[in-house]
Structure formats: structure tokens, C-alpha cells
Design a protein around this motif. Structure first.
Motif, mmCIF file in Angstrom:
data_model
loop_
_atom_site.group_PDB
_atom_site.id
_atom_site.type_symbol
_atom_site.label_atom_id
_atom_site.label_comp_id
_atom_site.label_asym_id
_atom_site.label_seq_id
_atom_site.Cartn_x
_atom_site.Cartn_y
_atom_site.Cartn_z
ATOM 1 N N SER A 1 92.011 42.950 93.559
ATOM 2 C CA SER A 1 93.346 42.423 93.885
ATOM 3 C C SER A 1 93.896 43.149 95.105
ATOM 4 O O SER A 1 93.470 44.249 95.441
ATOM 5 C CB SER A 1 94.307 42.612 92.716
ATOM 6 N N ARG A 2 94.850 42.527 95.770
ATOM 7 C CA ARG A 2 95.657 43.232 96.764
ATOM 8 C C ARG A 2 96.629 44.126 95.989
ATOM 9 O O ARG A 2 96.874 43.891 94.802
ATOM 10 C CB ARG A 2 96.455 42.229 97.603
ATOM 11 N N PRO A 3 97.227 45.103 96.658
ATOM 12 C CA PRO A 3 98.175 45.973 95.931
ATOM 13 C C PRO A 3 99.507 45.262 95.717
ATOM 14 O O PRO A 3 100.538 45.681 96.227
ATOM 15 C CB PRO A 3 98.310 47.184 96.867
ATOM 16 N N ASN B 1 94.282 51.344 90.730
ATOM 17 C CA ASN B 1 94.748 52.129 91.876
ATOM 18 C C ASN B 1 96.270 52.197 91.854
ATOM 19 O O ASN B 1 96.941 51.167 91.783
ATOM 20 C CB ASN B 1 94.298 51.475 93.183
ATOM 21 N N SER C 1 99.877 53.996 93.542
ATOM 22 C CA SER C 1 100.589 54.851 94.495
ATOM 23 C C SER C 1 102.082 54.659 94.266
ATOM 24 O O SER C 1 102.484 53.739 93.553
ATOM 25 C CB SER C 1 100.228 54.498 95.942
ATOM 26 N N GLY D 1 102.256 54.597 99.906
ATOM 27 C CA GLY D 1 101.823 55.959 99.602
ATOM 28 C C GLY D 1 100.306 56.023 99.448
ATOM 29 O O GLY D 1 99.624 55.004 99.363
ATOM 30 N N ARG E 1 96.958 56.452 97.453
ATOM 31 C CA ARG E 1 96.683 56.015 96.084
ATOM 32 C C ARG E 1 95.675 56.913 95.382
ATOM 33 O O ARG E 1 94.852 57.576 96.028
ATOM 34 C CB ARG E 1 96.137 54.596 96.082
#
Ligand code: ADP
Ligand code: MG
Length: 504
Positions: free
Chosen positions: A175-177, A216, A218, A238, A240
Motif C-alpha cells: 500500500s501507499r502510506p 510501516n 511513522s 517522518g 518509518r
């Protein structure tokens, strides 16, 4: 079709630190075992729980000179998953070797797709509440091999290796963040699992390690994420940390919460976050460092010389697209729009593909809303009470449909139907036959009802006068007639006759 504009985005989770507010940013790499009888590059079985090392071909054991042969079905499953996530399908992809040494990896490398994955960008709509959903972008899906399993707890002095899982096909879904809180992360995995189970591309059994996620995490200050979204520039986010190998939705949430607070404490103390891989310890409820970026392996990726680039044809992809089942979002929207079901009920019925299939078998050719009420309230209610899943239901869709048919034809009342359901639940059998054998039949024969109404009116002259003065009291006669006929008379028919006889 689902109206993708009809929801609003949920608020991101905010954690108040000692020096101000922080927001969470989360991206997931989910490893989903491809539902396939055979492995990705060999014909060995993928059966779970088989005798150790019984499902191992020469290819899986990496005997010298053995060559991998791609399993077309696994490729089709990845394409199907990609289509289910509205993703781009890459007609040309390629396999790379990811080199590392581990006792459960006899090849000395994992075959994966680093540079040219089979599936490109897609999306998942993650529902958080009615009308509130998050769109999470999918970056890619690639195919890769699973490794074997080292077993350290069978003998005090020895470790064992089981290669049954070696070479089983995995889809890594990145996935994208775009995930903004622990609940969203769990809901994302649940939605992904739901879609793949509808597609039949992954069983999604998290206990068996069928579906596991690297998480992940952040943290950033309010406004930073919006700047990232505008520019797609990761420097607004930030640093991660990645929490490896999570296979429980509950632990995923707990790990994210812990990890975010750990990072906030470091940052507020003037420290910096070091990018690293961490492990979650469910007993202690905390994450701890596994390896830092400096210690990260250099995998020496290179294109696998044993495998040609994978080329598939658009016509083949189109065939797969044409055979796609209805997906949960579309099914839910159809239940709401076509049947006037509440979002909540539609959500309950579509949550698991088996539930939706059961409901649709009951509703087929019948009143959809009534079928929904019976499936949710009577059947699911009863299954929950007994701690059973739909697969263990003692009442089949055909049997429940049979009960509903008897209500629809007016042969039994709603009350009788509940009794009949109970009998079918405990004793089994054909509802129509049971109803006939036990005389469960509401009297719709107007002659018989009329005689009963006449009798009760004649016997209660004082009550007749009262009812004529106050028509609301006519209900008393209906009650008496129902009692006299042993609850078998059709209440609607009785009501009508009583009103007519009393001249109301
Ligand atoms: P790598 O190749 O090092 O694993 P990727 O770019 O493939 O790195 O990213 C891995 C995952 O980390 C993706 O799911 C991505 O969305 C997520 N991710 C990237 N940057 C961040 C960040 N700043 N915060 C949270 N997740 C992130
Ligand atoms: Mg990665």
C-alpha cells in the motif's frame, strides 16, 4: 455501481504528546498466500498441515539442475486480485533473485519480482462507519515464493526444517502510506482479506499464516501529511519503522499504537528515529529492534536467468475480467439500492462471502427484505448463540427458503414459522413436510373462521356494544377467535371479518 464520491474521509488518529499533537502515517506490505493446489514453480501440493517434508519436489528442494516452471493458475490469481483492486495489470513482468542464506531456503535465494511486478497501481476503499471511508492507494502487487519453516521447539538440542511451504506462491500487496490510524490499518487488512476471499485468490486464514503483514509506521505533525499528498514528496513525512510478520488484527493495532508512542517520545526528547525493522512481542505489548538499516541485507537482486520475462496477453486478462464475481462493495450497494436494506444489514450480509452466498440462495425468487430479516435475526442470531459459523449451520439455505415459502403462501403464521425453524434446526427435515405432519397450518378457510367469529359475537353481547361504541376494542374479538382456533387462523383475515360483522 458504487458511488466512490458518496463517503467522507475519516479524521486521522491524533496522539497528544507532551509538546503538541502528532499524527500517524502507516503503509502496509501484506503477504497473501495464493489459493492454488500447486506451488508457484513446481507441481508439489500446497496442502496445509501435511506430514513435514511430504510436499517437496526436486525444484523446491533446489536439487542441482532443476528448473522452475511458472504455474499459470497462480499468475491468473494475481491478475484476478489486481483486477479486484481496480489495478493496472502489467502485461510484461519479470522475476528476480533475492539472495540470502537461511536453513529453510535451500535455493539460497527467493524468486520475487522487484523491478517489474505483475500488478501496478490500484486502490481499496476501507469502510470505517456508514458513509465514512478511506481510500488507500495500492502501489503494486508482485508474485514471490514463500520460504520453508525452521522448527526450534521440538527438540532441546536440534532444529528441524520443514520444506512443505517452500515455493508456495505469495502475493505481496504494497500500500501507499495512506492509512492514518490503528483501526484503519486493521480495517484495511480485513477489507483486503474480504475482497480476496470473494475472488477466491487467498483463503485469508491469518492463524495459519495465510495472510500476514509488515506494518510501516511513522509520525508527523498536523499538516505534514497534506503537504506529502500534494507533492508526493516523502520528505514531509517522518522516518518509518517496519514491524515484521504480523498475523493478527488485534496485534497489528496494538503494535501501531505502541510504536507511534515510542517514536513520539524519542522525537519530543530531541532524538531522531532510525529506520529499522522491529518485531512485536504480544506478551510484553511492545516492539523491539530486529535490525537497523545499516545491518540490512544486501540481497544482490538480479533477474532470474532460469525464467524468461513473464508476458501475458490482454485477451487473457480480459477473459479473467469477464469471469470476475461481484465484489463486496458492489454487492453491498446493490442490497442497499435494489432491496432498500439498511447499510448495516447489507454490511452484515456481505461481510463474509459465505454469508452473502447463503443469503442470496435464500433470497433467490423470494422477498429479499424478508429473507434478510430471517437470515440476520433468526439464523445468524442462533448461530452466534451457539458459537457456530455459517458453514456449520444445521439449517440449509434450501430449508430456510422452504420456511419462507410457507409464510409467503399464507400457510403458516410468523409465529408458526419460528416454531418450524426451531424444529428444522434441531431435527432437520423438509419444512413443508414437517408443517403438514404436525398440522402447522393457519386457517385461511374463511368459512371456518366466520363460524368462530359468529359464535364469539353471539356469546358476548355486552362486548359487542362496547366495540361498536369504541372500535379499538374490536381487537378483543380477534384475540378470542385466534384463541378458539388454536392460533391457526390468519390474523389479518380474522380482523377483517370481525370488523365486517360488527359493522365497523
Ligand atoms: P522498502 O522497499 O524499503 O520496503 P517501500 O518504498 O517499498 O520501501 O515502502 C514499504 C512500505 O512502507 C510501503 O507500504 C509504504 O507505503 C510504506 N511507507 C513508506 N514511507 C512511509 C512513511 N514515512 N511512513 C509510513 N509508511 C511508509
Ligand atoms: Mg519492502
Amino acid at each position: 455501481m458504487l458511488d466512490h464520491l458518496s463517503y467522507t474521509a475519516p479524521e486521522p488518529k491524533v496522539i497528544a504528546g507532551a509538546k503538541g499533537d502528532w499524527e500517524l502515517v502507516i503503509g502496509l506490505e501484506v503477504h497473501a498466500q495464493v489459493a492454488s493446489n500447486a506451488k508457484l514453480f513446481s507441481g508439489a501440493s500446497t496442502e496445509f498441515g501435511a506430514e513435514p517434508n511430504s510436499n517437496v519436489s526436486f525444484v523446491d528442494a533446489a536439487m542441482p539442475g532443476m528448473l522452475p516452471v511458472i504455474n499459470e493458475f497462480c499468475v491468473a490469481q494475481a491478475v484476478r486480485t489486481g483486477l479486484g483492486l481496480k489495478a493496472a495489470i502489467n502485461l510484461v513482468s519479470a522475476f528476480d533473485r533475492k539472495n540470502y542464506f537461511y536453513p529453510d531456503l535451500p535455493q539460497g535465494y527467493q524468486i520475487s519480482q522487484l523491478y517489474h511486478p505483475i500488478v501496478g497501481e490500484g486502490e481499496i476503499i476501507v469502510d470505517m462507519a456508514p458513509g465514512v471511508a478511506r481510500r488507500v492507494r495500492i502501489e503494486r502487487i508482485h508474485l514471490e515464493q514463500d520460504a520453508g519453516k525452521s522448527i526450534h521447539d521440538m527438540d532441546p538440542a536440534l532444529s528441524f526444517v520443514d520444506l512443505n511451504r517452500t515455493g508456495v506462491a505469495l502475493m505481496e500487496i504494497v500500500s501507499r502510506p495512506d492509512i492514518r490510524g490503528p483501526e484503519e490499518a486493521a480495517a484495511y487488512v480485513a477489507k483486503l482479506r474480504q475482497i480476496m476471499r470473494y475472488l477466491g485468490t487467498c483463503d485469508g486464514n491469518m492463524q495459519n499464516g495465510n495472510l500476514r503483514a509488515d506494518v510501516n509506521v511513522s509520525v508527523c505533525k498536523p499538516g505534514d501529511y497534506e503537504r506529502y499528498q500534494e507533492t508526493q514528496d516523502f520528505s514531509h513525512l517522518g522516518t518509518r519503522c517496519e514491524i515484521k510478520n504480523m498475523n493478527s488484527l488485534r496485534f497489528i493495532q496494538a503494535a501501531i499504537e505502541y510504536e507511534a508512542r515510542r517514536q513520539i517520545a524519542i522525537l519530543e526528547d530531541g532524538g531522531i528515529i532510525v529506520q529499522e525493522t522491529r518485531l512485536y512481542d504480544p506478551d510484553k505489548g511492545e516492539t523491539r529492534s530486529m535490525r537497523s538499516k545499516e545491518e540490512a541485507h544486501d540481497y544482490r537482486y538480479f533477474p532470474d536467468p532460469d525464467l524468461l520475462p513473464l508476458e501475458i496477453e490482454q485477451a487473457w486478462v480480459d477473459d479473467i475480467a469477464a469471469s470476475m464475481p461481484e465484489l463486496p462493495d458492489e454487492k453491498k450497494a446493490r442490497f442497499v439500492q435494489a432491496l432498500g436494506m439498511s447499510e448495516y444489514d447489507a454490511g452484515v450480509l456481505t461481510a463474509e462471502v459465505e454469508n452473502a452466498d447463503f443469503y442470496e440462495a435464500v433470497a433467490q425468487g423470494r422477498d429479499g427484505k424478508q429473507a434478510a430479516n430471517w437470515v440476520i435475526n433468526e439464523l445468524f442470531g442462533r448461530l452466534n448463540k451457539e458459537g457456530l459459523g455459517i458453514g456449520d449451520s444445521p439449517v440449509s439455505a434450501v430449508q430456510l427458503g422452504g420456511v419462507l415459502d410457507l409464510i409467503a403462501s399464507g400457510e403458516i403464521s410468523g409465529k408458526m414459522a419460528k416454531d418450524l425453524f426451531e424444529i428444522v434446526w434441531t431435527e432437520g427435515g423438509d419444512p413443508a413436510e414437517i408443517a403438514a405432519a404436525r398440522g402447522m397450518k393457519q386457517v385461511t378457510d374463511l368459512g371456518a373462521i366466520e363460524a368462530a367469529v359468529d359464535e364469539i359475537i353471539a356469546a358476548n353481547p355486552a362486548q359487542v356494544e362496547k366495540a361498536k361504541a369504541n372500535p379499538k376494542l374490536a381487537g378483543w374479538f380477534t384475540g378470542q377467535v385466534l384463541k378458539a382456533t388454536g392460533g391457526k387462523a390468519n390474523p389479518a383475515a380474522v380482523n377483517e371479518l370481525v370488523a365486517q360483522k360488527l359493522g365497523l
